[in-house]
Design a protein around this motif. Sequence first.
Motif, PDB file in Angstrom:
ATOM      1  N   GLU A 171      13.292   2.932  -0.926  1.00  0.00           N
ATOM      2  CA  GLU A 171      12.548   4.134  -0.544  1.00  0.00           C
ATOM      3  C   GLU A 171      11.297   3.764   0.244  1.00  0.00           C
ATOM      4  OE1 GLU A 171      10.306   8.038  -2.478  1.00  0.00           O
ATOM      5  OE2 GLU A 171      11.667   6.837  -3.713  1.00  0.00           O
ATOM      6  N   VAL A 172      10.600   2.723  -0.195  1.00  0.00           N
ATOM      7  CA  VAL A 172       9.423   2.262   0.552  1.00  0.00           C
ATOM      8  C   VAL A 172       9.826   1.857   1.966  1.00  0.00           C
ATOM      9  CG1 VAL A 172       7.600   0.522   0.673  1.00  0.00           C
ATOM     10  CG2 VAL A 172       8.246   1.491  -1.540  1.00  0.00           C
ATOM     11  N   PHE A 173      10.941   1.141   2.077  1.00  0.00           N
ATOM     12  CA  PHE A 173      11.423   0.697   3.388  1.00  0.00           C
ATOM     13  C   PHE A 173      11.775   1.882   4.284  1.00  0.00           C
ATOM     14  CE2 PHE A 173      14.968  -0.471   6.185  1.00  0.00           C
ATOM     15  CZ  PHE A 173      14.417  -1.524   6.885  1.00  0.00           C
ATOM     16  N   LEU A 174      12.380   2.912   3.712  1.00  0.00           N
ATOM     17  CA  LEU A 174      12.807   4.070   4.500  1.00  0.00           C
ATOM     18  C   LEU A 174      11.645   4.951   4.928  1.00  0.00           C
ATOM     19  CD1 LEU A 174      15.972   5.096   2.425  1.00  0.00           C
ATOM     20  CD2 LEU A 174      15.962   4.108   4.726  1.00  0.00           C
ATOM     21  N   THR A 175      10.567   4.972   4.153  1.00  0.00           N
ATOM     22  CA  THR A 175       9.450   5.872   4.447  1.00  0.00           C
ATOM     23  C   THR A 175       8.256   5.174   5.071  1.00  0.00           C
ATOM     24  OG1 THR A 175       8.646   5.580   2.162  1.00  0.00           O
ATOM     25  CG2 THR A 175      10.077   7.477   2.600  1.00  0.00           C
TER      26      THR A 175
ATOM     27  N   SER B 253      -1.333  -0.943   5.685  1.00  0.00           N
ATOM     28  CA  SER B 253      -2.654  -0.884   5.064  1.00  0.00           C
ATOM     29  C   SER B 253      -2.648   0.029   3.848  1.00  0.00           C
ATOM     30  CB  SER B 253      -3.689  -0.399   6.085  1.00  0.00           C
ATOM     31  OG  SER B 253      -4.980  -0.393   5.519  1.00  0.00           O
ATOM     32  N   GLY B 254      -1.984   1.171   3.957  1.00  0.00           N
ATOM     33  CA  GLY B 254      -1.901   2.096   2.823  1.00  0.00           C
ATOM     34  C   GLY B 254      -1.115   1.509   1.667  1.00  0.00           C
ATOM     35  N   LEU B 255       0.011   0.857   1.969  1.00  0.00           N
ATOM     36  CA  LEU B 255       0.820   0.224   0.919  1.00  0.00           C
ATOM     37  C   LEU B 255       0.045  -0.910   0.247  1.00  0.00           C
ATOM     38  CD1 LEU B 255       4.275   0.094   2.746  1.00  0.00           C
ATOM     39  CD2 LEU B 255       3.549   1.702   0.966  1.00  0.00           C
ATOM     40  N   LEU B 256      -0.732  -1.649   1.041  1.00  0.00           N
ATOM     41  CA  LEU B 256      -1.542  -2.724   0.464  1.00  0.00           C
ATOM     42  C   LEU B 256      -2.588  -2.176  -0.497  1.00  0.00           C
ATOM     43  CD1 LEU B 256      -2.083  -5.100   3.529  1.00  0.00           C
ATOM     44  CD2 LEU B 256      -0.815  -5.606   1.438  1.00  0.00           C
ATOM     45  N   LYS B 257      -3.108  -0.965  -0.219  1.00  0.00           N
ATOM     46  CA  LYS B 257      -4.075  -0.359  -1.137  1.00  0.00           C
ATOM     47  C   LYS B 257      -3.458  -0.160  -2.519  1.00  0.00           C
ATOM     48  CE  LYS B 257      -7.763   0.335   1.474  1.00  0.00           C
ATOM     49  NZ  LYS B 257      -7.327  -0.479   2.627  1.00  0.00           N
ATOM     50  N   VAL B 258      -2.220   0.278  -2.564  1.00  0.00           N
ATOM     51  CA  VAL B 258      -1.541   0.474  -3.853  1.00  0.00           C
ATOM     52  C   VAL B 258      -1.361  -0.867  -4.563  1.00  0.00           C
ATOM     53  CG1 VAL B 258       0.537   1.343  -4.977  1.00  0.00           C
ATOM     54  CG2 VAL B 258      -0.356   2.520  -2.966  1.00  0.00           C
TER      55      VAL B 258
ATOM     56  N   MET C 190      -0.745   6.355   4.032  1.00  0.00           N
ATOM     57  CA  MET C 190      -0.127   5.603   2.949  1.00  0.00           C
ATOM     58  C   MET C 190       1.199   4.976   3.360  1.00  0.00           C
ATOM     59  SD  MET C 190      -2.378   5.702   0.694  1.00  0.00           S
ATOM     60  CE  MET C 190      -1.408   4.648  -0.361  1.00  0.00           C
ATOM     61  N   ALA C 191       1.806   5.449   4.434  1.00  0.00           N
ATOM     62  CA  ALA C 191       3.068   4.868   4.898  1.00  0.00           C
ATOM     63  C   ALA C 191       2.842   3.629   5.758  1.00  0.00           C
ATOM     64  CB  ALA C 191       3.864   5.910   5.696  1.00  0.00           C
ATOM     65  N   THR C 192       1.598   3.367   6.133  1.00  0.00           N
ATOM     66  CA  THR C 192       1.288   2.163   6.908  1.00  0.00           C
ATOM     67  C   THR C 192       1.173   0.962   5.973  1.00  0.00           C
ATOM     68  OG1 THR C 192      -1.111   2.442   6.744  1.00  0.00           O
ATOM     69  CG2 THR C 192       0.018   3.573   8.559  1.00  0.00           C
TER      70      THR C 192
ATOM     71  N   THR D 175       4.356  10.651  -1.942  1.00  0.00           N
ATOM     72  CA  THR D 175       5.655  10.078  -2.293  1.00  0.00           C
ATOM     73  C   THR D 175       5.748   8.592  -1.941  1.00  0.00           C
ATOM     74  OG1 THR D 175       6.536  10.912  -0.178  1.00  0.00           O
ATOM     75  CG2 THR D 175       6.885  12.262  -2.137  1.00  0.00           C
ATOM     76  N   VAL D 176       5.194   8.196  -0.801  1.00  0.00           N
ATOM     77  CA  VAL D 176       5.275   6.782  -0.433  1.00  0.00           C
ATOM     78  C   VAL D 176       4.359   5.950  -1.325  1.00  0.00           C
ATOM     79  CG1 VAL D 176       3.469   6.801   1.336  1.00  0.00           C
ATOM     80  CG2 VAL D 176       5.349   5.176   1.505  1.00  0.00           C
ATOM     81  N   ALA D 177       3.210   6.507  -1.729  1.00  0.00           N
ATOM     82  CA  ALA D 177       2.330   5.787  -2.646  1.00  0.00           C
ATOM     83  C   ALA D 177       2.991   5.619  -4.007  1.00  0.00           C
ATOM     84  CB  ALA D 177       0.998   6.528  -2.793  1.00  0.00           C
TER      85      ALA D 177
END
Length: 303
Positions: A139-143, A158-163, A154-156, A84-86
């Motif tokens: 949603e990204v901010f909340l999760t 580093s994970g968000l940067l991968k997306v 994916m919530a870190t 969901t965060v991805a």
Amino acid sequence: MDPQGGHYLNKAAVLSLLGAARMTQLLLGCTIIALVTHSAGYNHAYGIFCMFVWCFCFAMTLVVFTMDVTRLPCCMPISWDNLTVAFSMLATLMYITASVVYPVYFLRSRCSGESCEERNYRIAVTVCSSFCCFAYAAEVFLTRAKPGHVVGYMATLSGLLKVIQAFVACIIFGALANGSEYTRHIPTQYCVAVYSLCFAITVLVVAVTVSGKTSALRIPFDRFVIIYTFLATLLYLSAALVWPIFSFDKKYGTPGRPDDCPSENCPWDSKLVVAVFTHVNLVLYFSDLIYSQRIRFITSSPA
């Protein structure tokens, strides 16, 4: 009620800030699709792309919201939190792109008579799409990962940067396919190989994380990610040096935009887009490498 006394439906999926963000996404997404199909229009390739973004994000959000309400993720063999965060990060990027592309190509001409009504619909679509960007960003901010909380990778950051890295690579591929003439020189073909390899491994990292199979790797997941990020940074650094030389140097390319280059589908423009976003991804991979040294990875999503 189930035998343990719990509820079948998850009220927190509705009566929470996260639930409010997702319901806002659904409301705005439905409004955008209705406006576009009614009168705003989405002809040409750019309009079709924007319509795909709005329909895809609406459908995925509806699935995510429904499954959260019905508690079905607990029955699925995936890391739901990572998924969901991805998706919310990807949807934010896609909506930002559509919110820029749609007005650029559909609000350029002046209106007169009946065309003004169509233009008003297109303005409404642009406004709703822009607001929906904030709903997905919320949603990204909340999760996202918070200090002291155990979350999926994916919530870190580093994970968000991968997306974001994978999304930027898609922009590069689009520019490469739009008459970039990358086949003229072997070094530019090397750059394409760099983009393709890094994109494939980044998508693999995201897919393995979402599937919850990180423990299946033969080496620790954290070490694999850091080693890959380091190598990807070096590869993008080489591409960031090679691509501009063989695209804009007088010996191999054209330093300035040719006067006879068409306003659309100009190879020089495509080369410039590739050069800019190559440097963007270089910064993203370098930031990812720095941040990866500061976090502790987990191999499964929290319960």
